[in-house]
Design a protein around this motif. Structure first.
Motif, PDB file in Angstrom:
ATOM      1  N   ARG A 235       0.823  -1.198   0.000  1.00  0.00           N
ATOM      2  CA  ARG A 235       0.000   0.000   0.000  1.00  0.00           C
ATOM      3  C   ARG A 235       0.867   1.261   0.000  1.00  0.00           C
ATOM      4  O   ARG A 235       1.996   1.249   0.490  1.00  0.00           O
ATOM      5  CB  ARG A 235      -0.922   0.018   1.221  1.00  0.00           C
ATOM      6  CG  ARG A 235      -1.926  -1.140   1.240  1.00  0.00           C
ATOM      7  CD  ARG A 235      -2.765  -1.071   2.506  1.00  0.00           C
ATOM      8  NE  ARG A 235      -3.754  -2.150   2.545  1.00  0.00           N
ATOM      9  CZ  ARG A 235      -4.581  -2.364   3.579  1.00  0.00           C
ATOM     10  NH1 ARG A 235      -4.520  -1.551   4.647  1.00  0.00           N
ATOM     11  NH2 ARG A 235      -5.447  -3.358   3.539  1.00  0.00           N
ATOM     12  N   THR A 236       0.296   2.340  -0.555  1.00  0.00           N
ATOM     13  CA  THR A 236       1.009   3.623  -0.563  1.00  0.00           C
ATOM     14  C   THR A 236       1.060   4.180   0.852  1.00  0.00           C
ATOM     15  O   THR A 236       0.041   4.241   1.557  1.00  0.00           O
ATOM     16  CB  THR A 236       0.321   4.631  -1.496  1.00  0.00           C
ATOM     17  OG1 THR A 236       0.273   4.080  -2.814  1.00  0.00           O
ATOM     18  CG2 THR A 236       1.075   5.948  -1.535  1.00  0.00           C
ATOM     19  N   ARG A 237       2.244   4.608   1.267  1.00  0.00           N
ATOM     20  CA  ARG A 237       2.437   5.177   2.606  1.00  0.00           C
ATOM     21  C   ARG A 237       2.476   6.700   2.513  1.00  0.00           C
ATOM     22  O   ARG A 237       3.047   7.259   1.578  1.00  0.00           O
ATOM     23  CB  ARG A 237       3.727   4.667   3.238  1.00  0.00           C
ATOM     24  CG  ARG A 237       3.744   3.169   3.475  1.00  0.00           C
ATOM     25  CD  ARG A 237       5.085   2.714   4.049  1.00  0.00           C
ATOM     26  NE  ARG A 237       6.174   2.970   3.106  1.00  0.00           N
ATOM     27  CZ  ARG A 237       7.230   3.749   3.357  1.00  0.00           C
ATOM     28  NH1 ARG A 237       7.322   4.382   4.518  1.00  0.00           N
ATOM     29  NH2 ARG A 237       8.177   3.905   2.453  1.00  0.00           N
ATOM     30  N   TYR A 238       1.865   7.369   3.479  1.00  0.00           N
ATOM     31  CA  TYR A 238       1.881   8.823   3.555  1.00  0.00           C
ATOM     32  C   TYR A 238       2.424   9.265   4.916  1.00  0.00           C
ATOM     33  O   TYR A 238       2.290   8.562   5.919  1.00  0.00           O
ATOM     34  CB  TYR A 238       0.477   9.409   3.365  1.00  0.00           C
ATOM     35  CG  TYR A 238      -0.072   9.178   1.979  1.00  0.00           C
ATOM     36  CD1 TYR A 238       0.229  10.052   0.932  1.00  0.00           C
ATOM     37  CD2 TYR A 238      -0.897   8.088   1.708  1.00  0.00           C
ATOM     38  CE1 TYR A 238      -0.275   9.843  -0.343  1.00  0.00           C
ATOM     39  CE2 TYR A 238      -1.406   7.869   0.429  1.00  0.00           C
ATOM     40  CZ  TYR A 238      -1.095   8.748  -0.585  1.00  0.00           C
ATOM     41  OH  TYR A 238      -1.586   8.549  -1.841  1.00  0.00           O
ATOM     42  N   GLU A 239       3.031  10.428   4.908  1.00  0.00           N
ATOM     43  CA  GLU A 239       3.574  10.984   6.143  1.00  0.00           C
ATOM     44  C   GLU A 239       3.337  12.489   6.147  1.00  0.00           C
ATOM     45  O   GLU A 239       3.484  13.162   5.114  1.00  0.00           O
ATOM     46  CB  GLU A 239       5.076  10.684   6.239  1.00  0.00           C
ATOM     47  CG  GLU A 239       5.702  11.117   7.553  1.00  0.00           C
ATOM     48  CD  GLU A 239       7.157  10.716   7.641  1.00  0.00           C
ATOM     49  OE1 GLU A 239       7.882  11.300   8.483  1.00  0.00           O
ATOM     50  OE2 GLU A 239       7.581   9.815   6.874  1.00  0.00           O
ATOM     51  N   ASP A 240       2.903  13.030   7.286  1.00  0.00           N
ATOM     52  CA  ASP A 240       2.676  14.465   7.434  1.00  0.00           C
ATOM     53  C   ASP A 240       3.969  15.139   7.880  1.00  0.00           C
ATOM     54  O   ASP A 240       4.526  14.814   8.934  1.00  0.00           O
ATOM     55  CB  ASP A 240       1.571  14.736   8.448  1.00  0.00           C
ATOM     56  CG  ASP A 240       0.211  14.259   7.950  1.00  0.00           C
ATOM     57  OD1 ASP A 240       0.040  14.236   6.716  1.00  0.00           O
ATOM     58  OD2 ASP A 240      -0.652  13.923   8.779  1.00  0.00           O
ATOM     59  N   LEU A 241       4.440  16.070   7.039  1.00  0.00           N
ATOM     60  CA  LEU A 241       5.693  16.772   7.307  1.00  0.00           C
ATOM     61  C   LEU A 241       5.482  18.277   7.228  1.00  0.00           C
ATOM     62  O   LEU A 241       4.556  18.758   6.567  1.00  0.00           O
ATOM     63  CB  LEU A 241       6.763  16.348   6.294  1.00  0.00           C
ATOM     64  CG  LEU A 241       7.156  14.863   6.288  1.00  0.00           C
ATOM     65  CD1 LEU A 241       8.124  14.594   5.143  1.00  0.00           C
ATOM     66  CD2 LEU A 241       7.774  14.466   7.622  1.00  0.00           C
ATOM     67  N   PRO A 242       6.340  19.070   7.884  1.00  0.00           N
ATOM     68  CA  PRO A 242       6.195  20.533   7.836  1.00  0.00           C
ATOM     69  C   PRO A 242       6.760  21.151   6.561  1.00  0.00           C
ATOM     70  O   PRO A 242       6.559  22.340   6.330  1.00  0.00           O
ATOM     71  CB  PRO A 242       6.981  20.996   9.068  1.00  0.00           C
ATOM     72  CG  PRO A 242       8.010  19.933   9.267  1.00  0.00           C
ATOM     73  CD  PRO A 242       7.360  18.643   8.850  1.00  0.00           C
ATOM     74  N   VAL A 243       7.463  20.375   5.746  1.00  0.00           N
ATOM     75  CA  VAL A 243       8.013  20.904   4.494  1.00  0.00           C
ATOM     76  C   VAL A 243       7.802  19.864   3.394  1.00  0.00           C
ATOM     77  O   VAL A 243       7.689  18.670   3.661  1.00  0.00           O
ATOM     78  CB  VAL A 243       9.530  21.225   4.616  1.00  0.00           C
ATOM     79  CG1 VAL A 243       9.765  22.363   5.585  1.00  0.00           C
ATOM     80  CG2 VAL A 243      10.316  19.989   5.023  1.00  0.00           C
ATOM     81  N   THR A 244       7.759  20.340   2.169  1.00  0.00           N
ATOM     82  CA  THR A 244       7.629  19.431   1.041  1.00  0.00           C
ATOM     83  C   THR A 244       8.985  18.823   0.706  1.00  0.00           C
ATOM     84  O   THR A 244      10.033  19.358   1.052  1.00  0.00           O
ATOM     85  CB  THR A 244       7.096  20.177  -0.194  1.00  0.00           C
ATOM     86  OG1 THR A 244       8.005  21.238  -0.522  1.00  0.00           O
ATOM     87  CG2 THR A 244       5.722  20.750   0.071  1.00  0.00           C
ATOM     88  N   LYS A 245       8.948  17.713   0.011  1.00  0.00           N
ATOM     89  CA  LYS A 245      10.196  17.073  -0.398  1.00  0.00           C
ATOM     90  C   LYS A 245      10.583  17.422  -1.826  1.00  0.00           C
ATOM     91  O   LYS A 245      11.698  17.111  -2.253  1.00  0.00           O
ATOM     92  CB  LYS A 245      10.062  15.544  -0.260  1.00  0.00           C
ATOM     93  CG  LYS A 245      10.026  15.074   1.184  1.00  0.00           C
ATOM     94  CD  LYS A 245      10.361  13.597   1.268  1.00  0.00           C
ATOM     95  CE  LYS A 245      10.641  13.186   2.695  1.00  0.00           C
ATOM     96  NZ  LYS A 245      11.127  11.793   2.797  1.00  0.00           N
ATOM     97  N   THR A 246       9.655  18.039  -2.564  1.00  0.00           N
ATOM     98  CA  THR A 246       9.946  18.426  -3.940  1.00  0.00           C
ATOM     99  C   THR A 246       9.540  19.883  -4.156  1.00  0.00           C
ATOM    100  O   THR A 246       8.814  20.475  -3.357  1.00  0.00           O
ATOM    101  CB  THR A 246       9.199  17.537  -4.946  1.00  0.00           C
ATOM    102  OG1 THR A 246       7.790  17.719  -4.792  1.00  0.00           O
ATOM    103  CG2 THR A 246       9.551  16.076  -4.763  1.00  0.00           C
ATOM    104  N   VAL A 247      10.008  20.425  -5.248  1.00  0.00           N
ATOM    105  CA  VAL A 247       9.679  21.804  -5.601  1.00  0.00           C
ATOM    106  C   VAL A 247       9.477  21.868  -7.118  1.00  0.00           C
ATOM    107  O   VAL A 247      10.158  21.178  -7.873  1.00  0.00           O
ATOM    108  CB  VAL A 247      10.801  22.761  -5.152  1.00  0.00           C
ATOM    109  CG1 VAL A 247      12.128  22.399  -5.801  1.00  0.00           C
ATOM    110  CG2 VAL A 247      10.432  24.203  -5.442  1.00  0.00           C
ATOM    111  N   TRP A 248       8.499  22.668  -7.526  1.00  0.00           N
ATOM    112  CA  TRP A 248       8.257  22.900  -8.948  1.00  0.00           C
ATOM    113  C   TRP A 248       9.058  24.109  -9.398  1.00  0.00           C
ATOM    114  O   TRP A 248       9.007  25.167  -8.765  1.00  0.00           O
ATOM    115  CB  TRP A 248       6.769  23.130  -9.216  1.00  0.00           C
ATOM    116  CG  TRP A 248       5.942  21.890  -9.132  1.00  0.00           C
ATOM    117  CD1 TRP A 248       5.281  21.405  -8.043  1.00  0.00           C
ATOM    118  CD2 TRP A 248       5.685  20.966 -10.191  1.00  0.00           C
ATOM    119  NE1 TRP A 248       4.628  20.241  -8.353  1.00  0.00           N
ATOM    120  CE2 TRP A 248       4.850  19.946  -9.668  1.00  0.00           C
ATOM    121  CE3 TRP A 248       6.066  20.904 -11.526  1.00  0.00           C
ATOM    122  CZ2 TRP A 248       4.396  18.880 -10.438  1.00  0.00           C
ATOM    123  CZ3 TRP A 248       5.612  19.838 -12.299  1.00  0.00           C
ATOM    124  CH2 TRP A 248       4.788  18.837 -11.748  1.00  0.00           C
TER     125      TRP A 248
END
Length: 560
Positions: free
Chosen positions: A366-379
């Protein structure tokens, strides 16, 4: 304090590409790409540009079943008709060579095959918000006000965590209760942002300048992804979009107006709380306090990853330094607006919780999700989908303000050389576009003139044939034979054909013989005159036959 409004003029400089979404796209059935230009056209312009045969071909395609194959055929049709559509285009936008090459490679074709189904590459380009009449971009007041609202909410929140009653709500239902909690309102009348009135900011650059441009938006990891000690491209880095955006570093390209309603000491159940009625200086201070650290962090973090365009980074530093006095005086501030502004720019410090896809769990699948204060990627804005250097972020704007009855001082940052180069590049591009359109227009005008002349010639021939048929119907058999000889003589003259032993001469010999035996006298005279005209054109036969023909003609005349 008197009741009324304090009004401020705004001058807005896009520091980086800005894309304000509209929910609409440029579809490959509404544009063609030729060279370094995207030519957008309306259905009316397309019908005006296409000849009757092409319109019939398009109608035949559209009458087919609504399948992926039909969409591919329509795309390919407009691509084939590019040279007709370009002169009629209502809007032209510069495109990168990589985008033009991708269009040429994929338009009207299947992009990939997945699970035995054709997946069509639609070649959609996301449109930015703009004026429908002038095709110039607009910074909507709602977008600017939304960015200001986020900064003021963050100011009121002061970095605090979520209150327990809001924290217990599902994440997607927390936004409105949190805003009501921070701004202390139960209904619209009490919302302090209703005292802030902000209209759309219009593009005030000369009409000959480029309104928008088209770029790739690519996704890049904030931190390196490594395998066996080597950095590798993450799966997220395959993500990309093609977007229309406002060009970066156009000093004071947009102007707008902000008004703050002043209530003095008035209070009541339908009024915002007195402590939430901000002055312009407080508003500017809140925006600067919220957005400046985000920009500084991006400059440092993305710069350390080697992503950022060095020239852009230097220009931003120059602008920030030149505006420090205005920042301190609370007469200028930063905002971030539009798509790909980043979750950090639209969420509050202290309560920020960004749902991050962590991939599949190797045990459960299953896909795992985690709540973080910052994103891991940027556009980031790019010129190529594989690009990892010389990138710039989206959405940054500088807002300068003065009271409504004052004028802006000169732009404090030079950028003169860059501005001159940009103006020169834009002029060269526009000159090339106009030359291309003029050449195609002249070529198509000449083609239309030839087609018109051919149509008129055909119509004239049909009309003459009809008149001849009507005339022949009234003639005697002898008259029809005379008309046939005259018609053949005219055809040979147009073809510059002279054959003493050809079809015309042979038909004349046969008619002369028939006329000598049975024709009425008046028709014999007409035939004698016509025979001399024919031989005068094609030439008489040899001397013996010439005497015979002349004798035949003389005999016809003597019958009158």
């Amino acid at each position: 304090m008197s009741h009324g409004f304090s009004t401020w003029q705004l001058a807005i400089t896009p520091l980086s590409p800005v894309h304000i979404g509209t929910g609409e796209d440029y579809e490959p059935t509404q544009y063609v790409i030729d060279g370094d230009g995207l030519y957008s056209f309306s259905p009316e312009a397309a019908l005006r540009a296409l000849p009757e045969a092409a319109r019939a071909d398009l109608l035949r395609i559209l009458n087919g079943p609504p399948t992926v194959e039909l969409l591919k055929q329509v795309q390919a049709f407009f691509h084939r008709q590019a040279e007709r559509l370009i002169p009629e285009a209502e809007h032209v936008i510069p495109v990168l060579p990589t985008i033009a090459a991708e269009y040429a490679e994929r338009v009207g074709k299947t992009a990939q095959r997945e699970r035995e189904r054709d997946i069509i590459n639609q070649l959609r380009i996301m449109r930015t918000y703009g004026d429908a009449a002038t095709r110039r971009p607009i910074l909507p007041g709602s977008s600017l006000k939304g960015a200001i609202r986020t900064a003021l909410l963050d100011r009121v929140n002061g970095g605090a965590s979520l209150p327990p009653d809001i924290k217990r709500l599902p994440e997607h239902k927390r936004n409105v209760p949190l805003q009501k909690h921070l701004f202390g309102y139960d209904n619209f009348d009490q919302d302090p942002m209703r005292l802030v009135q902000l209209g759309d900011a219009a593009d005030v650059r000369p009409s000959e300048t480029l309104g928008t441009e088209i770029r790739y938006a690519v996704n890049r990891k904030r931190q390196p992804v490594t395998k066996d000690g080597r950095e590798i491209a993450a799966q997220a880095e395959n993500l990309r979009q093609v977007v229309e955006c406002i060009p970066l570093l156009r000093p004071r390209a947009f102007q707008g107006q902000l008004s703050l309603q002043e209530l003095g000491g008035l209070t009541g159940p339908k009024l915002p709380a007195p402590e939430l009625r901000w002055t312009f200086e407080e508003l500017a201070e809140a925006c600067q306090a919220f957005y400046r650290p985000i920009l500084e962090r991006e400059l440092q973090e993305l710069g350390s990853r080697g992503y950022l365009d060095a020239g852009w980074r230097a220009a931003i530093r120059q602008i920030l330094e030149a505006q420090e006095h205005a920042f301190s005086a609370r007469r200028a501030f930063l905002l971030r607006v539009g798509f790909h502004s980043g979750a950090e720019s639209v969420t509050l410090n202290g309560v920020r919780s960004i749902k991050i896809n962590m991939g599949r769990d190797p045990q459960t699948g299953r896909t795992r999700y985690e709540d973080l204060p910052v994103t891991k990627t940027v556009w980031l804005a790019a010129q190529d989908i594989q690009q990892r250097r010389d990138l710039v972020p989206f959405g940054w704007v500088l807002v300068e303000a003065i009271p409504h009855d004052q004028a802006f001082a000169d732009w404090p940052v030079g950028l003169t050389e860059q501005g001159v180069n940009e103006a020169s590049d834009e002029a060269n591009w526009r000159g090339g576009i106009e030359t291309r359109r003029r050449e195609l227009r002249e070529r198509l005008d000449a083609e239309r003139a030839r087609d018109q002349a051919q149509r008129e010639a055909t119509e004239r021939q049909v009309r003459e044939e009809a008149e001849r048929a009507a005339r022949l119907a009234t003639l005697s058999e002898q008259g029809r034979q005379l008309e046939g000889l005259r018609t053949r003589l005219e055809q040979d003259r147009r073809a510059n054909l002279r054959q003493a032993g050809g079809e015309l001469a042979n038909r004349l010999v046969a008619v002369l013989k028939e006329a000598a035996e049975s024709w009425p006298a008046e028709d014999c005279v007409a035939l004698a005159d016509l025979a001399e005209e024919i031989y005068g054109y094609i030439g008489w036969p040899t001397s013996k036959k010439k005497r015979e023909r002349q004798a035949q003609i003389q005999a016809l005349r003597q019958r009158s």
